[in-house]
Scaffold this motif. Structure first.
Motif, PDB file in Angstrom:
ATOM      1  N   PHE A   1      16.939  15.297   6.312  1.00 25.29           N
ATOM      2  CA  PHE A   1      16.170  15.495   7.538  1.00 25.29           C
ATOM      3  C   PHE A   1      15.451  14.202   7.909  1.00 25.29           C
ATOM      4  CE2 PHE A   1      12.141  17.182   9.515  1.00 25.29           C
ATOM      5  CZ  PHE A   1      12.731  17.612  10.699  1.00 25.29           C
ATOM      6  N   ARG A   2      15.541  13.818   9.149  1.00 25.91           N
ATOM      7  CA  ARG A   2      14.942  12.597   9.677  1.00 25.91           C
ATOM      8  C   ARG A   2      15.457  11.335   8.998  1.00 25.91           C
ATOM      9  NH1 ARG A   2       8.696  14.719  10.321  1.00 25.91           N
ATOM     10  NH2 ARG A   2       9.017  15.835  12.270  1.00 25.91           N
ATOM     11  N   ASN A   3      16.660  11.415   8.440  1.00 23.30           N
ATOM     12  CA  ASN A   3      17.267  10.245   7.811  1.00 23.30           C
ATOM     13  C   ASN A   3      16.293   9.609   6.809  1.00 23.30           C
ATOM     14  OD1 ASN A   3      19.233   8.259   7.323  1.00 23.30           O
ATOM     15  ND2 ASN A   3      18.526   6.976   9.002  1.00 23.30           N
ATOM     16  N   THR A   4      15.780  10.445   5.887  1.00 24.17           N
ATOM     17  CA  THR A   4      14.704  10.032   4.988  1.00 24.17           C
ATOM     18  C   THR A   4      15.221   9.525   3.643  1.00 24.17           C
ATOM     19  OG1 THR A   4      13.230  11.651   6.011  1.00 24.17           O
ATOM     20  CG2 THR A   4      12.569  10.789   3.863  1.00 24.17           C
ATOM     21  N   TRP A   5      14.704   8.375   3.253  1.00 22.41           N
ATOM     22  CA  TRP A   5      14.912   7.817   1.918  1.00 22.41           C
ATOM     23  C   TRP A   5      13.706   8.248   1.095  1.00 22.41           C
ATOM     24  CZ3 TRP A   5      19.147   4.456   0.880  1.00 22.41           C
ATOM     25  CH2 TRP A   5      19.913   4.106   1.998  1.00 22.41           C
ATOM     26  N   VAL A   6      13.934   8.958  -0.005  1.00 20.11           N
ATOM     27  CA  VAL A   6      12.835   9.533  -0.784  1.00 20.11           C
ATOM     28  C   VAL A   6      12.660   8.748  -2.084  1.00 20.11           C
ATOM     29  CG1 VAL A   6      11.904  11.624  -1.844  1.00 20.11           C
ATOM     30  CG2 VAL A   6      13.356  11.801   0.201  1.00 20.11           C
ATOM     31  N   ILE A   7      11.469   8.148  -2.225  1.00 20.83           N
ATOM     32  CA  ILE A   7      11.154   7.355  -3.414  1.00 20.83           C
ATOM     33  C   ILE A   7      10.673   8.275  -4.530  1.00 20.83           C
ATOM     34  CG2 ILE A   7       9.751   5.443  -4.314  1.00 20.83           C
ATOM     35  CD1 ILE A   7      11.657   4.658  -2.052  1.00 20.83           C
ATOM     36  N   ARG A   8      11.141   8.023  -5.745  1.00 22.16           N
ATOM     37  CA  ARG A   8      10.679   8.800  -6.894  1.00 22.16           C
ATOM     38  C   ARG A   8       9.224   8.461  -7.191  1.00 22.16           C
ATOM     39  NH1 ARG A   8      13.255  11.716 -10.349  1.00 22.16           N
ATOM     40  NH2 ARG A   8      15.299  10.855  -9.813  1.00 22.16           N
ATOM     41  N   ARG A   9       8.366   9.460  -7.124  1.00 22.61           N
ATOM     42  CA  ARG A   9       6.939   9.281  -7.386  1.00 22.61           C
ATOM     43  C   ARG A   9       6.473  10.377  -8.334  1.00 22.61           C
ATOM     44  NH1 ARG A   9       4.385   6.082  -3.504  1.00 22.61           N
ATOM     45  NH2 ARG A   9       2.665   6.095  -4.967  1.00 22.61           N
ATOM     46  N   PRO A  10       5.366  10.157  -9.087  1.00 26.73           N
ATOM     47  CA  PRO A  10       4.919  11.145 -10.064  1.00 26.73           C
ATOM     48  C   PRO A  10       4.332  12.409  -9.444  1.00 26.73           C
ATOM     49  CG  PRO A  10       3.414   9.271  -9.994  1.00 26.73           C
ATOM     50  CD  PRO A  10       4.596   8.909  -9.154  1.00 26.73           C
ATOM     51  N   THR A  11       3.947  12.349  -8.163  1.00 24.54           N
ATOM     52  CA  THR A  11       3.383  13.532  -7.508  1.00 24.54           C
ATOM     53  C   THR A  11       4.221  13.900  -6.283  1.00 24.54           C
ATOM     54  OG1 THR A  11       1.904  12.150  -6.164  1.00 24.54           O
ATOM     55  CG2 THR A  11       1.026  13.014  -8.243  1.00 24.54           C
ATOM     56  N   THR A  12       4.123  15.153  -5.886  1.00 23.11           N
ATOM     57  CA  THR A  12       4.877  15.625  -4.731  1.00 23.11           C
ATOM     58  C   THR A  12       4.046  15.474  -3.450  1.00 23.11           C
ATOM     59  OG1 THR A  12       4.074  17.871  -5.089  1.00 23.11           O
ATOM     60  CG2 THR A  12       6.178  17.270  -6.124  1.00 23.11           C
ATOM     61  N   SER A  13       4.600  15.938  -2.346  1.00 23.26           N
ATOM     62  CA  SER A  13       3.927  15.904  -1.040  1.00 23.26           C
ATOM     63  C   SER A  13       3.501  14.493  -0.640  1.00 23.26           C
ATOM     64  CB  SER A  13       2.713  16.839  -1.022  1.00 23.26           C
ATOM     65  OG  SER A  13       3.111  18.159  -1.297  1.00 23.26           O
ATOM     66  N   GLN A  14       4.381  13.539  -0.865  1.00 24.85           N
ATOM     67  CA  GLN A  14       4.106  12.158  -0.475  1.00 24.85           C
ATOM     68  C   GLN A  14       4.232  12.004   1.041  1.00 24.85           C
ATOM     69  OE1 GLN A  14       3.264   9.393  -2.389  1.00 24.85           O
ATOM     70  NE2 GLN A  14       2.950  10.862  -4.056  1.00 24.85           N
ATOM     71  N   PRO A  15       3.449  11.103   1.643  1.00 27.54           N
ATOM     72  CA  PRO A  15       3.550  10.885   3.086  1.00 27.54           C
ATOM     73  C   PRO A  15       4.924  10.333   3.471  1.00 27.54           C
ATOM     74  CG  PRO A  15       2.169   9.209   2.069  1.00 27.54           C
ATOM     75  CD  PRO A  15       2.453  10.233   1.010  1.00 27.54           C
ATOM     76  N   ILE A  16       5.307  10.630   4.687  1.00 28.97           N
ATOM     77  CA  ILE A  16       6.568  10.135   5.223  1.00 28.97           C
ATOM     78  C   ILE A  16       6.252   9.174   6.361  1.00 28.97           C
ATOM     79  CG2 ILE A  16       8.734  10.742   6.365  1.00 28.97           C
ATOM     80  CD1 ILE A  16       8.457  13.531   5.076  1.00 28.97           C
ATOM     81  N   ASP A  17       6.783   7.980   6.267  1.00 33.06           N
ATOM     82  CA  ASP A  17       6.649   6.995   7.333  1.00 33.06           C
ATOM     83  C   ASP A  17       7.937   6.991   8.132  1.00 33.06           C
ATOM     84  OD1 ASP A  17       3.994   5.706   6.822  1.00 33.06           O
ATOM     85  OD2 ASP A  17       4.929   5.427   4.852  1.00 33.06           O
ATOM     86  N   ARG A  18       7.822   7.315   9.413  1.00 30.55           N
ATOM     87  CA  ARG A  18       8.973   7.427  10.305  1.00 30.55           C
ATOM     88  C   ARG A  18       9.076   6.171  11.159  1.00 30.55           C
ATOM     89  NH1 ARG A  18       8.361  12.560  13.738  1.00 30.55           N
ATOM     90  NH2 ARG A  18      10.586  12.192  14.094  1.00 30.55           N
ATOM     91  N   LEU A  19      10.126   5.402  10.942  1.00 33.77           N
ATOM     92  CA  LEU A  19      10.344   4.167  11.677  1.00 33.77           C
ATOM     93  C   LEU A  19      11.341   4.427  12.793  1.00 33.77           C
ATOM     94  CD1 LEU A  19       9.926   3.503   8.459  1.00 33.77           C
ATOM     95  CD2 LEU A  19      10.448   1.193   9.178  1.00 33.77           C
ATOM     96  N   PHE A  20      11.001   3.999  13.999  1.00 31.64           N
ATOM     97  CA  PHE A  20      11.874   4.149  15.157  1.00 31.64           C
ATOM     98  C   PHE A  20      12.204   2.764  15.694  1.00 31.64           C
ATOM     99  CE2 PHE A  20       9.569   8.100  14.857  1.00 31.64           C
ATOM    100  CZ  PHE A  20      10.540   9.057  15.103  1.00 31.64           C
ATOM    101  N   ILE A  21      13.485   2.481  15.744  1.00 34.01           N
ATOM    102  CA  ILE A  21      13.948   1.181  16.224  1.00 34.01           C
ATOM    103  C   ILE A  21      14.552   1.410  17.604  1.00 34.01           C
ATOM    104  CG2 ILE A  21      15.467  -0.767  15.730  1.00 34.01           C
ATOM    105  CD1 ILE A  21      15.279   0.457  12.703  1.00 34.01           C
ATOM    106  N   LEU A  22      13.994   0.745  18.594  1.00 32.37           N
ATOM    107  CA  LEU A  22      14.400   0.963  19.972  1.00 32.37           C
ATOM    108  C   LEU A  22      15.532   0.029  20.361  1.00 32.37           C
ATOM    109  CD1 LEU A  22      12.815   3.064  21.774  1.00 32.37           C
ATOM    110  CD2 LEU A  22      11.586   2.288  19.763  1.00 32.37           C
ATOM    111  N   PRO A  23      16.452   0.510  21.209  1.00 28.20           N
ATOM    112  CA  PRO A  23      17.512  -0.366  21.710  1.00 28.20           C
ATOM    113  C   PRO A  23      16.926  -1.420  22.637  1.00 28.20           C
ATOM    114  CG  PRO A  23      17.565   1.736  22.843  1.00 28.20           C
ATOM    115  CD  PRO A  23      16.536   1.860  21.758  1.00 28.20           C
TER     116      PRO A  23
END
Length: 198
Positions: free
Chosen positions: A103-125
């Protein structure tokens, strides 16, 4: 896994941009056509918070263009040309990465805790194009680790170009604290540009 330290020749771009604030931030008028890049934060404390928006605009003297950043506090800053080229160059390289299938083309980093923030990058044409923005997200970004929870194809670490790009654009949140007073006039204008786009 890699033990490489995060670095970038464009690090501290935000500190440099803070040295050239827009002389009249409330006169700045962002538009969809001039939007080049956007970064939104999706976290428990803040849903769809604006972290960064980069806009191109004509210089006051009419000679060429410059890049204006709106950061997480709503500050309007002129970004040095070299830093702009570096950030947007990395963004263009990120367009070549494989889709994650998440979902949202997300790369998920392995971290010791869950519910990590998601940074959504949008690249405009390019300006004037009607193509939709390209989205790539990073969950749990860290400058200490790149290990992914699940490989993307045969990629087991966050690609270096995306690691560098995320580390750079997140500088726009430096000094921002949730609930802190922000320039809501400026941020409101940016939200209007984002409405219906993301």
């Amino acid at each position: 896994m890699s033990t490489q330290s995060w670095s970038s020749p464009f690090a501290t771009w935000h500190a440099r941009a803070l040295q050239t604030p827009h002389p009249n931030p409330h006169s700045f008028t962002p538009t969809r056509d001039n939007l080049r890049f956007a970064l939104l934060l999706n976290a428990q404390a803040e849903h769809e918070g604006i972290s960064l928006a980069l806009f191109s605009q004509s210089k006051d003297n009419g000679e060429g263009s410059e890049t204006v950043a709106v950061d997480a506090l709503g500050r309007v800053l002129v970004v040095p040309e070299k830093d702009t080229a570096g950030i947007l160059g990395l963004a263009q390289q990120a367009l070549k990465l494989p889709q994650t299938g998440a979902f949202r083309n997300t790369w998920v980093i392995r971290r010791p805790t869950t519910s990590q923030p998601i940074d959504r990058l949008f690249i405009l044409p390019a300006s004037g194009s009607s193509a939709a923005p390209h989205e790539v997200s990073v969950q749990g970004f860290s400058k200490e680790t790149r290990e992914l929870v699940e490989p993307v194809d045969d990629i087991k670490e966050l690609p270096s170009v995306l690691w560098e790009l995320a580390g750079l654009v997140l500088e726009a949140r430096d000094g921002a604290v949730y609930g802190e007073r922000r320039d809501e006039i400026v941020l409101g204008k940016v939200r209007e540009v984002f409405a219906g786009l993301f």
